[in-house]
Design an enzyme around this catalytic site. Structure first.
Site, mmCIF file in Angstrom:
data_model
loop_
_atom_site.group_PDB
_atom_site.id
_atom_site.type_symbol
_atom_site.label_atom_id
_atom_site.label_comp_id
_atom_site.label_asym_id
_atom_site.label_seq_id
_atom_site.Cartn_x
_atom_site.Cartn_y
_atom_site.Cartn_z
ATOM 1 N N HIS A 155 -2.208 -3.510 -6.754
ATOM 2 C CA HIS A 155 -2.758 -3.098 -5.463
ATOM 3 C C HIS A 155 -4.257 -3.371 -5.421
ATOM 4 O O HIS A 155 -5.047 -2.646 -6.022
ATOM 5 C CB HIS A 155 -2.453 -1.606 -5.232
ATOM 6 C CG HIS A 155 -2.810 -1.133 -3.866
ATOM 7 N ND1 HIS A 155 -3.438 0.060 -3.624
ATOM 8 C CD2 HIS A 155 -2.625 -1.697 -2.646
ATOM 9 C CE1 HIS A 155 -3.613 0.208 -2.325
ATOM 10 N NE2 HIS A 155 -3.123 -0.843 -1.710
ATOM 11 N N GLU B 137 -5.327 -1.335 -8.670
ATOM 12 C CA GLU B 137 -4.407 -0.342 -9.215
ATOM 13 C C GLU B 137 -3.189 -1.108 -9.755
ATOM 14 O O GLU B 137 -2.608 -1.927 -9.031
ATOM 15 C CB GLU B 137 -3.966 0.642 -8.125
ATOM 16 C CG GLU B 137 -5.081 1.551 -7.646
ATOM 17 C CD GLU B 137 -4.660 2.515 -6.534
ATOM 18 O OE1 GLU B 137 -5.030 3.681 -6.590
ATOM 19 O OE2 GLU B 137 -3.954 2.083 -5.602
ATOM 20 N N ASN C 105 -5.091 6.112 -2.239
ATOM 21 C CA ASN C 105 -4.619 6.663 -0.957
ATOM 22 C C ASN C 105 -4.134 8.105 -1.093
ATOM 23 O O ASN C 105 -4.194 8.873 -0.136
ATOM 24 C CB ASN C 105 -3.532 5.778 -0.352
ATOM 25 C CG ASN C 105 -4.143 4.553 0.312
ATOM 26 O OD1 ASN C 105 -5.298 4.575 0.729
ATOM 27 N ND2 ASN C 105 -3.381 3.477 0.403
ATOM 28 N N SER D 164 0.831 -1.214 0.000
ATOM 29 C CA SER D 164 0.000 0.000 0.000
ATOM 30 C C SER D 164 0.859 1.255 0.000
ATOM 31 O O SER D 164 0.389 2.314 -0.390
ATOM 32 C CB SER D 164 -0.868 0.045 1.255
ATOM 33 O OG SER D 164 -1.690 -1.070 1.335
HETATM 34 N N1 NAD Z 1 -5.198 -4.681 4.798
HETATM 35 C C1 NAD Z 1 -5.545 -3.913 3.785
HETATM 36 O O1 NAD Z 1 -6.620 -3.288 3.757
HETATM 37 C C2 NAD Z 1 -4.601 -3.794 2.595
HETATM 38 C C3 NAD Z 1 -5.092 -3.235 1.399
HETATM 39 C C4 NAD Z 1 -4.239 -3.172 0.275
HETATM 40 C C5 NAD Z 1 -2.932 -3.626 0.380
HETATM 41 N N2 NAD Z 1 -2.482 -4.152 1.567
HETATM 42 C C6 NAD Z 1 -1.093 -4.660 1.598
HETATM 43 O O2 NAD Z 1 -1.135 -6.084 1.491
HETATM 44 C C7 NAD Z 1 -0.030 -6.653 2.197
HETATM 45 C C8 NAD Z 1 -0.555 -7.672 3.201
HETATM 46 O O3 NAD Z 1 -1.439 -7.036 4.088
HETATM 47 P P1 NAD Z 1 -2.536 -7.875 4.922
HETATM 48 O O4 NAD Z 1 -3.495 -6.862 5.439
HETATM 49 O O5 NAD Z 1 -3.016 -9.037 4.129
HETATM 50 O O6 NAD Z 1 -1.632 -8.406 6.125
HETATM 51 P P2 NAD Z 1 -1.860 -9.702 7.031
HETATM 52 O O7 NAD Z 1 -1.080 -9.462 8.267
HETATM 53 O O8 NAD Z 1 -3.322 -10.038 7.152
HETATM 54 O O9 NAD Z 1 -1.175 -10.889 6.174
HETATM 55 C C9 NAD Z 1 0.179 -10.973 5.911
HETATM 56 C C10 NAD Z 1 0.536 -12.445 5.924
HETATM 57 O O10 NAD Z 1 1.828 -12.607 5.349
HETATM 58 C C11 NAD Z 1 2.431 -13.700 6.009
HETATM 59 N N3 NAD Z 1 3.874 -13.653 5.745
HETATM 60 C C12 NAD Z 1 4.814 -12.855 6.301
HETATM 61 N N4 NAD Z 1 6.021 -13.110 5.754
HETATM 62 C C13 NAD Z 1 5.840 -14.093 4.831
HETATM 63 C C14 NAD Z 1 6.672 -14.778 3.915
HETATM 64 N N5 NAD Z 1 7.981 -14.510 3.837
HETATM 65 N N6 NAD Z 1 6.132 -15.740 3.119
HETATM 66 C C15 NAD Z 1 4.809 -16.007 3.195
HETATM 67 N N7 NAD Z 1 3.955 -15.378 4.021
HETATM 68 C C16 NAD Z 1 4.467 -14.438 4.827
HETATM 69 C C17 NAD Z 1 2.047 -13.537 7.458
HETATM 70 O O11 NAD Z 1 2.170 -14.763 8.145
HETATM 71 C C18 NAD Z 1 0.589 -13.059 7.329
HETATM 72 O O12 NAD Z 1 -0.339 -14.134 7.384
HETATM 73 C C19 NAD Z 1 0.734 -5.483 2.807
HETATM 74 O O13 NAD Z 1 1.786 -5.126 1.929
HETATM 75 C C20 NAD Z 1 -0.320 -4.369 2.866
HETATM 76 O O14 NAD Z 1 0.248 -3.074 2.802
HETATM 77 C C21 NAD Z 1 -3.285 -4.256 2.664
#
Ligand code: NAD
Length: 294
Positions: free
Chosen positions: A140, A152, A190, A119
């Protein structure tokens, strides 16, 4: 080379959604987590989502079984070797992403396209962790991924235009509306949303209106589905604070600076819905009550 097999890294909130929509789009998907327990948890949440679609009558039971059959969970990075596109959705921390991308770069053939769901981090910087900046871009997605229609698609100055077109086509095949954007922190959504949300906090700080009046104004006066402070509670105050700081650092513009009230609430551990308190108190989640913040 066409995209035939998809890898997803991370099966949390976003990764599980991305794996689900890719499988629904007809792609065989390998999704990697760090432990068997997390693989199982992620796949369970996908199964639950697919089950809901069958209950609602938007998907048939045989289709659900086919989608589920296209998904494979793993803890082994090697299992991503045969993928044509790998979408990364792990924690939003650069060192973790660096380690992952450089390992994948050594493992995968030169043709594999790498995409990050970040993000706020720089796609260009992540591309430098690999020897394939021309095959690196951002995809994204929005939360919840199976519901939100937008993706995106972010190109850097080094992204090959043909690879970029393949990524746009991939987004469309998943049933999303892909929008084109470049590698500027915050991308489109954003860039516009964060200053708006921060302004709502500033309006509250300055006594322009109460929590409820600010939220009602944007709902009833502008037709937004929810007010900015309710939205902030949903997204998470900590996440928003983190993103605002990165955007302020990038643009050095006041509109991206997190207001002191937001910082104080994050310090106090009031991170919104997930911690039970933010601008509203969620003791009864069905009836959030505005907090007294002064
Ligand atoms: N939450 C949102 O609304 C949102 C929206 C758009 C983008 N994002 C982006 O998406 C990404 C993930 O966010 P999320 O909200 O799903 O987080 P989350 O914490 O729900 O999930 C992340 C997962 O990645 C796993 N992980 C960590 N290191 C790892 C690796 N080396 N190999 C495999 N798995 C691994 C963790 O165990 C965890 O389950 C981030 O970059 C975030 O900025 C989030």
């Amino acid at each position: 080379m066409p995209i035939e097999k998809v890898g997803v890294v991370g099966c949390g909130l976003m990764g599980s959604g991305i794996a689900q929509v890719a499988a629904q789009g007809g792609y065989p998907v390998v999704v990697r987590e760090v432990s068997e327990q997390l693989v199982e948890k992620g796949l369970k949440s996908i199964e639950k989502n697919l089950g809901r679609l069958v209950e609602k009558g938007t998907m048939s039971a045989p289709d659900r079984d086919q989608v589920r059959g296209r998904l494979r969970g793993t803890t082994n990075l090697d299992d991503l070797k045969g993928c044509d596109l790998i979408v990364e959705a792990i924690i939003e921390q650069l060192p973790a992403k660096r380690e992952l991308w450089s390992a994948l770069d050594k493992l995968c053939p030169k043709s594999t396209i790498f995409a990050s769901n970040t993000s706020s981090l720089s796609i260009t910087e992540m591309a430098t962790f690999t020897q394939r900046p021309d095959r690196f871009l951002g995809l994204h997605f929005f939360n919840p991924v199976p519901v939100m229609k937008l993706v995106e698609v972010i190109r850097t100055i080094a992204t090959d235009p043909k690879v970029y077109d393949d990524a746009l086509a991939f987004g469309a095949k998943l049933g999303k509306t892909p929008v084109r954007t470049t590698d500027r922190t915050g991308f489109i959504v954003n860039r516009l949303l964060v200053p708006y949300i921060l302004d709502a906090v500033r309006a509250l700080e300055e006594g322009v209106g109460s929590i409820e009046d600010i939220d009602n104004s944007m709902k009833l006066g502008c037709g937004h589905p929810m007010g900015p402070l309710t939205l902030l509670d949903f997204v998470g105050l900590d996440t928003t604070y983190y993103i605002a700081n990165i955007m302020f650092d990038e643009f050095k513009e006041k509109r991206f600076a997190p207001p002191p009230l937001l910082k104080r609430m994050v310090l106090a551990g009031w991170h919104g819905r997930k911690t039970g308190r933010g601008f509203y108190d969620y003791t009864d989640p069905a009836k959030p009550m505005p907090m007294r913040l002064s």
